[in-house]
Design a protein around this motif. Structure first.
Motif, PDB file in Angstrom:
ATOM      1  N   PHE A   1       0.819  -1.207   0.000  1.00 12.00           N
ATOM      2  CA  PHE A   1       0.000   0.000   0.000  1.00 12.00           C
ATOM      3  C   PHE A   1       0.854   1.259   0.000  1.00 12.00           C
ATOM      4  CE2 PHE A   1      -4.486  -1.128   0.396  1.00 12.00           C
ATOM      5  CZ  PHE A   1      -5.022  -0.024  -0.233  1.00 12.00           C
ATOM      6  N   GLU A   2       2.135   1.100   0.290  1.00  6.72           N
ATOM      7  CA  GLU A   2       3.039   2.246   0.213  1.00  6.72           C
ATOM      8  C   GLU A   2       3.938   2.172  -1.013  1.00  6.72           C
ATOM      9  OE1 GLU A   2       6.818   4.031   2.618  1.00  6.72           O
ATOM     10  OE2 GLU A   2       5.211   3.173   3.816  1.00  6.72           O
TER      11      GLU A   2
ATOM     12  N   LEU B   1     -10.202   0.187   5.177  1.00  8.98           N
ATOM     13  CA  LEU B   1     -10.044   1.622   4.917  1.00  8.98           C
ATOM     14  C   LEU B   1      -9.296   2.303   6.069  1.00  8.98           C
ATOM     15  CD1 LEU B   1     -13.501   2.506   3.337  1.00  8.98           C
ATOM     16  CD2 LEU B   1     -11.268   2.599   2.206  1.00  8.98           C
ATOM     17  N   LEU B   2      -9.623   1.938   7.296  1.00  7.55           N
ATOM     18  CA  LEU B   2      -8.928   2.518   8.446  1.00  7.55           C
ATOM     19  C   LEU B   2      -7.458   2.103   8.463  1.00  7.55           C
ATOM     20  CD1 LEU B   2     -11.661   2.171  11.207  1.00  7.55           C
ATOM     21  CD2 LEU B   2     -10.858   4.280  10.120  1.00  7.55           C
ATOM     22  N   THR B   3      -7.173   0.862   8.096  1.00  5.97           N
ATOM     23  CA  THR B   3      -5.786   0.406   8.030  1.00  5.97           C
ATOM     24  C   THR B   3      -5.013   1.215   6.988  1.00  5.97           C
ATOM     25  OG1 THR B   3      -6.401  -1.840   8.692  1.00  5.97           O
ATOM     26  CG2 THR B   3      -4.294  -1.584   7.569  1.00  5.97           C
ATOM     27  N   VAL B   4      -5.623   1.423   5.832  1.00  5.51           N
ATOM     28  CA  VAL B   4      -4.970   2.188   4.777  1.00  5.51           C
ATOM     29  C   VAL B   4      -4.749   3.633   5.219  1.00  5.51           C
ATOM     30  CG1 VAL B   4      -5.308   3.099   2.438  1.00  5.51           C
ATOM     31  CG2 VAL B   4      -5.817   0.717   2.927  1.00  5.51           C
ATOM     32  N   LYS B   5      -5.739   4.215   5.888  1.00  3.65           N
ATOM     33  CA  LYS B   5      -5.586   5.597   6.396  1.00  3.65           C
ATOM     34  C   LYS B   5      -4.443   5.656   7.402  1.00  3.65           C
ATOM     35  CE  LYS B   5      -9.214   7.464   4.384  1.00  3.65           C
ATOM     36  NZ  LYS B   5      -9.000   7.924   3.042  1.00  3.65           N
ATOM     37  N   ALA B   6      -4.321   4.644   8.251  1.00  5.26           N
ATOM     38  CA  ALA B   6      -3.255   4.608   9.236  1.00  5.26           C
ATOM     39  C   ALA B   6      -1.888   4.516   8.553  1.00  5.26           C
ATOM     40  CB  ALA B   6      -3.447   3.442  10.197  1.00  5.26           C
ATOM     41  N   ILE B   7      -1.808   3.752   7.468  1.00  2.00           N
ATOM     42  CA  ILE B   7      -0.537   3.619   6.748  1.00  2.00           C
ATOM     43  C   ILE B   7      -0.126   4.964   6.163  1.00  2.00           C
ATOM     44  CG2 ILE B   7       0.563   2.596   4.721  1.00  2.00           C
ATOM     45  CD1 ILE B   7      -1.190   0.101   5.267  1.00  2.00           C
TER      46      ILE B   7
ATOM     47  N   ALA C   1      -8.744   1.521  -4.370  1.00  2.00           N
ATOM     48  CA  ALA C   1      -7.870   0.353  -4.174  1.00  2.00           C
ATOM     49  C   ALA C   1      -8.534  -0.662  -3.242  1.00  2.00           C
ATOM     50  CB  ALA C   1      -6.515   0.793  -3.624  1.00  2.00           C
ATOM     51  N   VAL C   2      -9.091  -0.198  -2.131  1.00  2.00           N
ATOM     52  CA  VAL C   2      -9.767  -1.107  -1.194  1.00  2.00           C
ATOM     53  C   VAL C   2     -10.977  -1.750  -1.855  1.00  2.00           C
ATOM     54  CG1 VAL C   2     -11.079  -1.216   0.973  1.00  2.00           C
ATOM     55  CG2 VAL C   2      -8.887  -0.024   0.898  1.00  2.00           C
ATOM     56  N   PHE C   3     -11.721  -0.983  -2.653  1.00  3.62           N
ATOM     57  CA  PHE C   3     -12.862  -1.556  -3.368  1.00  3.62           C
ATOM     58  C   PHE C   3     -12.411  -2.727  -4.236  1.00  3.62           C
ATOM     59  CE2 PHE C   3     -14.867  -1.805  -7.571  1.00  3.62           C
ATOM     60  CZ  PHE C   3     -16.104  -2.311  -7.204  1.00  3.62           C
ATOM     61  N   TRP C   4     -11.363  -2.533  -5.041  1.00  8.25           N
ATOM     62  CA  TRP C   4     -10.909  -3.609  -5.930  1.00  8.25           C
ATOM     63  C   TRP C   4     -10.360  -4.801  -5.153  1.00  8.25           C
ATOM     64  CZ3 TRP C   4     -12.918  -4.164 -10.316  1.00  8.25           C
ATOM     65  CH2 TRP C   4     -13.249  -3.087 -11.118  1.00  8.25           C
ATOM     66  N   ILE C   5      -9.691  -4.536  -4.050  1.00  9.50           N
ATOM     67  CA  ILE C   5      -9.164  -5.634  -3.228  1.00  9.50           C
ATOM     68  C   ILE C   5     -10.318  -6.443  -2.633  1.00  9.50           C
ATOM     69  CG2 ILE C   5      -7.912  -6.161  -1.085  1.00  9.50           C
ATOM     70  CD1 ILE C   5      -6.088  -3.715  -1.852  1.00  9.50           C
ATOM     71  N   MET C   6     -11.304  -5.759  -2.089  1.00  8.29           N
ATOM     72  CA  MET C   6     -12.443  -6.461  -1.490  1.00  8.29           C
ATOM     73  C   MET C   6     -13.275  -7.178  -2.561  1.00  8.29           C
ATOM     74  SD  MET C   6     -11.861  -6.005   1.620  1.00  8.29           S
ATOM     75  CE  MET C   6     -13.306  -6.687   2.360  1.00  8.29           C
TER      76      MET C   6
END
Length: 184
Positions: A119-120, A177-183, A132-137
């Motif tokens: 993700f980075e 989404l929260l995990t991605v925001k944290a990253i 990105a999260v939409f496509w992953i899910m």
């Protein structure tokens, strides 16, 4: 996530490289994380599996060092060594089946670390995070349905189970989404 994408008119189509990386690191990475972690429960209890899975921060440090030449601070080196020692101590007090379960849980953590690093560093890091999260899910959903069909376990759920699946999907998407925001 999908509602935000459409309301804000965010482009949803990934490039070929982004699609490849989403499939490889996002979909396969998160799916293998879940499959391996739940598989480890056959051999060890939930608490020990969770402890072993939480090797992932150390795996992130190691991946970043090996593949991206990022330097580890002295605190990072200490964390790697202490975590490694803790896993050795846990393993030394376990039977053979526990070692297998611990190994599976640690590998699940490595796949999760790969997902987090991607993700980075992967090409989809430049995409809108919701997309990105939409496509992953979406990819995870398709693969899970295919796996259940191939294992002859697919069936249409009752209304209550369908609502539970919708709630689970909503919670999982929120967590991603929260995990991605944290990253970021």
């Amino acid at each position: 996530g999908l509602l935000v994408i459409f309301v804000n008119r965010v482009p949803i189509r990934p490039t070929r490289t982004q699609a490849r990386d989403i499939l490889l690191f996002g979909v396969v990475g998160t799916l293998l994380t879940s499959l391996l972690l739940t598989r480890s429960y056959r051999y060890i209890d939930l608490g020990l599996a969770t402890v072993c899975h939480f090797f992932y921060p150390i795996a992130v440090c190691i991946i970043m060092r090996i593949f991206f030449r990022e330097k580890l601070s002295s605190l990072g080196i200490c964390a790697v060594l202490v975590t490694g020692a803790a896993l050795v101590i846990l393993a030394s007090h376990s039977g053979a089946s526990s070692l297998l379960g611990m190994g599976i849980a640690v590998i699940s953590g490595i796949f999760w670390a790969s997902y987090l690093v991607a993700f980075e560093k992967a090409s989809y890091a430049r995409m809108n995070q919701n997309v990105a999260v939409f496509w992953i899910m979406f990819g995870n959903s398709v693969l899970c349905i295919l796996m259940s069909i191939l294992q002859k376990e697919f069936g249409l759920p009752s209304i209550s189970k369908f609502l539970l699946l919708c709630l689970s999907a909503l919670m999982m998407t929120g967590a991603m989404l929260l995990t991605v925001k944290a990253i970021s």
